[in-house]
Design a protein around this motif. Structure first.
Motif, short mmCIF file in Angstrom:
data_model
loop_
_atom_site.label_atom_id
_atom_site.label_comp_id
_atom_site.label_asym_id
_atom_site.label_seq_id
_atom_site.Cartn_x
_atom_site.Cartn_y
_atom_site.Cartn_z
N ILE A 15 -11.46 -0.16 4.30
CA ILE A 15 -10.73 1.31 4.47
C ILE A 15 -9.80 1.21 3.28
O ILE A 15 -9.62 0.24 2.53
CB ILE A 15 -9.70 1.27 5.72
N HIS A 16 -9.41 2.29 3.05
CA HIS A 16 -8.40 2.75 1.89
C HIS A 16 -6.86 2.74 2.44
O HIS A 16 -6.79 4.07 2.86
CB HIS A 16 -8.70 3.74 0.91
N GLY A 39 -12.91 -2.92 14.53
CA GLY A 39 -13.01 -4.30 14.91
C GLY A 39 -12.84 -5.23 13.58
O GLY A 39 -12.28 -5.99 13.78
N GLN A 40 -13.78 -4.94 12.47
CA GLN A 40 -13.36 -5.93 11.29
C GLN A 40 -13.31 -4.98 10.03
O GLN A 40 -14.27 -4.46 9.71
CB GLN A 40 -14.46 -6.85 10.98
N VAL A 41 -12.14 -4.82 9.55
CA VAL A 41 -12.00 -3.89 8.67
C VAL A 41 -11.26 -4.87 7.02
O VAL A 41 -10.76 -6.06 7.44
CB VAL A 41 -11.16 -2.69 8.49
N TYR A 42 -11.43 -4.16 6.07
CA TYR A 42 -10.64 -4.97 4.80
C TYR A 42 -10.17 -3.58 3.93
O TYR A 42 -10.70 -2.85 3.91
CB TYR A 42 -11.54 -6.06 4.10
N THR A 43 -8.97 -3.94 3.41
CA THR A 43 -8.71 -3.12 2.26
C THR A 43 -8.28 -4.05 0.89
O THR A 43 -8.15 -5.34 1.22
CB THR A 43 -7.18 -2.23 2.66
N PHE A 44 -8.49 -3.38 -0.16
CA PHE A 44 -8.47 -4.20 -1.32
C PHE A 44 -7.60 -3.14 -2.37
O PHE A 44 -8.52 -2.22 -2.90
CB PHE A 44 -9.72 -4.57 -1.83
N MET A 87 -4.15 -6.84 -3.93
CA MET A 87 -4.44 -7.69 -2.54
C MET A 87 -5.67 -7.31 -1.84
O MET A 87 -5.84 -6.07 -1.74
CB MET A 87 -3.24 -7.67 -1.69
N ILE A 88 -6.26 -8.35 -1.25
CA ILE A 88 -7.58 -8.22 -0.52
C ILE A 88 -6.78 -8.40 1.06
O ILE A 88 -6.34 -9.64 1.12
CB ILE A 88 -8.47 -9.43 -0.72
N GLU A 89 -6.94 -7.57 1.71
CA GLU A 89 -6.51 -8.00 3.28
C GLU A 89 -7.43 -7.40 4.22
O GLU A 89 -7.58 -6.37 4.73
CB GLU A 89 -5.07 -6.94 3.52
N PRO A 90 -8.08 -8.69 4.68
CA PRO A 90 -8.94 -8.28 6.01
C PRO A 90 -8.32 -8.41 7.25
O PRO A 90 -7.13 -9.08 7.36
CB PRO A 90 -9.89 -9.36 5.87
N GLU A 91 -8.51 -7.61 8.15
CA GLU A 91 -7.94 -7.54 9.46
C GLU A 91 -9.03 -7.65 10.43
O GLU A 91 -9.86 -6.76 10.48
CB GLU A 91 -7.13 -6.35 9.71
N MET A 92 -8.80 -8.63 11.83
CA MET A 92 -9.99 -8.81 12.66
C MET A 92 -9.51 -8.70 13.90
O MET A 92 -8.60 -9.33 14.34
CB MET A 92 -10.59 -10.07 12.33
N ALA A 93 -9.95 -7.67 14.56
CA ALA A 93 -9.64 -7.54 16.08
C ALA A 93 -10.56 -8.76 16.88
O ALA A 93 -11.54 -9.35 16.26
CB ALA A 93 -10.33 -6.27 16.90
#
Ligand code: 4AD
Ligand code: MG
Length: 451
Positions: free
Chosen positions: A156-157, A209-214, A234-240
């Motif tokens: 995602i942006h 569910g599982q996303v990341y922003t970079f 920055m690389i930022e994953p986020e996981m439910a």
């Protein structure tokens, strides 16, 4: 069509006629020949070009070529009789596109210091070291994307302009439209450049569910250190449905995956760093990829550091934020490998981190690596509405402005977690560059924003 020099040196198709285009690194003349070292940035190595005096423009042009001139060369690739290269290009024509006056061109044959090169950030990518950093950075970026796509994450942006200060550290750059007045801000609220895409990543993690922003991240911290930038990626994953240990597992896998990728795909550039920037770099990277990271709690870390407290500028006691000197002691001297530190005191961590059962610590994790200190910072997020509301109130946060964030806990809340990997610190670790200003094309630091 011109061929990239990397491909020429890989394929070594002798007896074929090819065209290459690039910049002269050096010229040396012997008898009736000029040897031109041509580099086109596709790889570290130069292609040696033999240009004979029979060429029409030999005395007028070829004989005057110097470092930095741009050329198009057509000729036949042949085996090189001399040591140093397998193949060389016997030129049929050398066309000069652009001259570079040797009296003024700053990049001469001698080795320049990295500090000097910083003062010419528009020319430094033409050097061996900075060209290599740029290629490794690009490969790491690709490997990061590949890791997430093969692990079923959605990219995602997240916005660059935001009205929420995720870290709550008061390090935001403000954004104002020309002519904007304080009582009528352009965005309705005081806006700034993002310090982290995490809060917005949480929104999407709780849907996909599982996303990341970079993306680029901005911090107005006035720390002129070798590991801080005012603008970094920055690389930022986020996981439910993910807790702290799942978070640690993903961060560890990501680091190992991308470092293995550069070991596999950037061998020539890594060899250069190993020889001139950090001795033993390749061995270090191989060790990190193959060995387990040490995992200790903040409380254990403080106990270990207390034993050697006298060596530090800042005293260590439970409740303090670990300083870079402490982090580096743990990873460089005590354990000599990456160290994961978890369960920090809630008083030194942002409002969104999940409060543990002891009521004193939060489910936070930092990953520390030799030479850098903190490379990853993350946590399990507070998913309980009442606890989160209390934490935000205690932190003096206006709940109305974060109503959307609280909605994520009101409607279908789930345990979730994520982390931020500092991309420049990753590039530093992979290249051995001791100053972060070398690993981003145009560094922004207090007092400096070239180009
Ligand atoms: O630890 P930080 O501040 O964590 C966050 O921003 C979280 N919201 C991330 C998340 O959970 N999604 O920053 C994460 C990483 C640090 O570990 C460090 O590698 C890097 O970002 N970093 C910087 N890199 C260069 N210059 C700076 N000024 C940096 N500040 C942080
Ligand atoms: Mg941190």
């Amino acid at each position: 069509m011109a061929t990239r020099i990397k491909k020429v040196l890989q394929d070594k198709n002798v007896a074929t006629c090819i065209t290459v285009q690039g910049w002269i690194r050096t010229r040396r003349d012997t008898g009736s020949f000029s040897f031109l070292e041509v580099n086109d940035g596709s790889c570290l190595a130069n292609l040696q070009v033999l240009a004979g005096e029979k060429l029409a423009n030999y005395s007028e042009e070829i004989n005057k070529l110097s470092a930095g001139c741009s050329v198009v060369v057509t000729g036949t690739l042949q085996e090189s009789p001399a040591k140093g290269q397998d193949v060389e290009l016997q030129a049929d024509s050398v066309q000069v596109l652009g001259w570079a006056d040797p009296e003024t061109y700053p990049l001469q044959k001698k080795r320049h210091s990295l500090e000097f090169l910083r003062s010419i950030s528009h020319l430094r990518p033409r050097t061996n070291a900075l060209g290599a950093v740029t290629r490794v950075r690009s490969r790491l970026s690709f490997a990061v994307q590949q890791f997430f796509h093969t692990h079923d994450f959605t990219q995602i942006h997240t916005p660059v302009i935001t009205t929420s200060d995720c870290e709550g550290a008061g390090e935001m750059f403000q954004v104002r439209a020309t002519g904007e007045t304080t009582d009528k801000p352009f965005f309705g609220l005081q806006a700034g450049l993002t310090v982290s895409g995490q809060l917005q990543a949480e929104v999407y993690a709780l849907a996909l569910g599982q996303v990341y922003t970079f993306g680029p991240t901005f911090r107005a911290e006035n720390s002129n250190t070798s590991r801080h930038l005012a603008e970094f990626w920055m690389i930022e994953p986020e996981m439910a449905f993910c807790d702290l240990s799942c978070n640690i597992e993903i961060a560890t896998d990501l680091l190992k995956y991308v470092l293995q990728d550069v070991l596999d795909n950037c061998q020539e550039d890594l060899k250069l760093f190993d020889a001139f920037i950090e001795k033993g770099l390749v061995e270090k990277l191989k060790n990190v990829v193959t060995t387990d990271f040490v995992h200790i709690s903040y409380t254990e870390a403080v106990a270990q550091l207390s034993k050697v407290s006298e060596t530090f500028e800042y005293a260590v006691e439970w409740g303090i934020d670990l300083q870079s000197e402490h982090e580096r002691y743990l990873t460089e001297k005590l354990y000599k490998c990456p160290v994961i530190v978890t369960d920090y005191p809630s008083s030194i961590k942002p409002f969104y981190m999940r409060v543990s059962d002891d009521g004193k610590t939060v489910a936070a994790m930092d990953i520390l690596v030799p030479g850098i200190g903190e490379i990853v910072g993350g946590s399990q997020r507070e998913e309980r509405l009442d606890v989160l509301t209390q934490r935000m109130t205690d932190a003096g946060i206006d709940l109305k402005e974060y109503d959307w964030y609280l909605d994520l806990r009101r409607y279908g809340t789930v345990p979730h977690a994520g982390f931020g990997l500092g991309f420049e610190r990753l590039v530093q670790f992979a290249t051995g560059m001791s100053n972060i200003r070398e690993v981003i094309p145009f560094p922004r630091t207090p007092g400096s924003a070239p180009c």
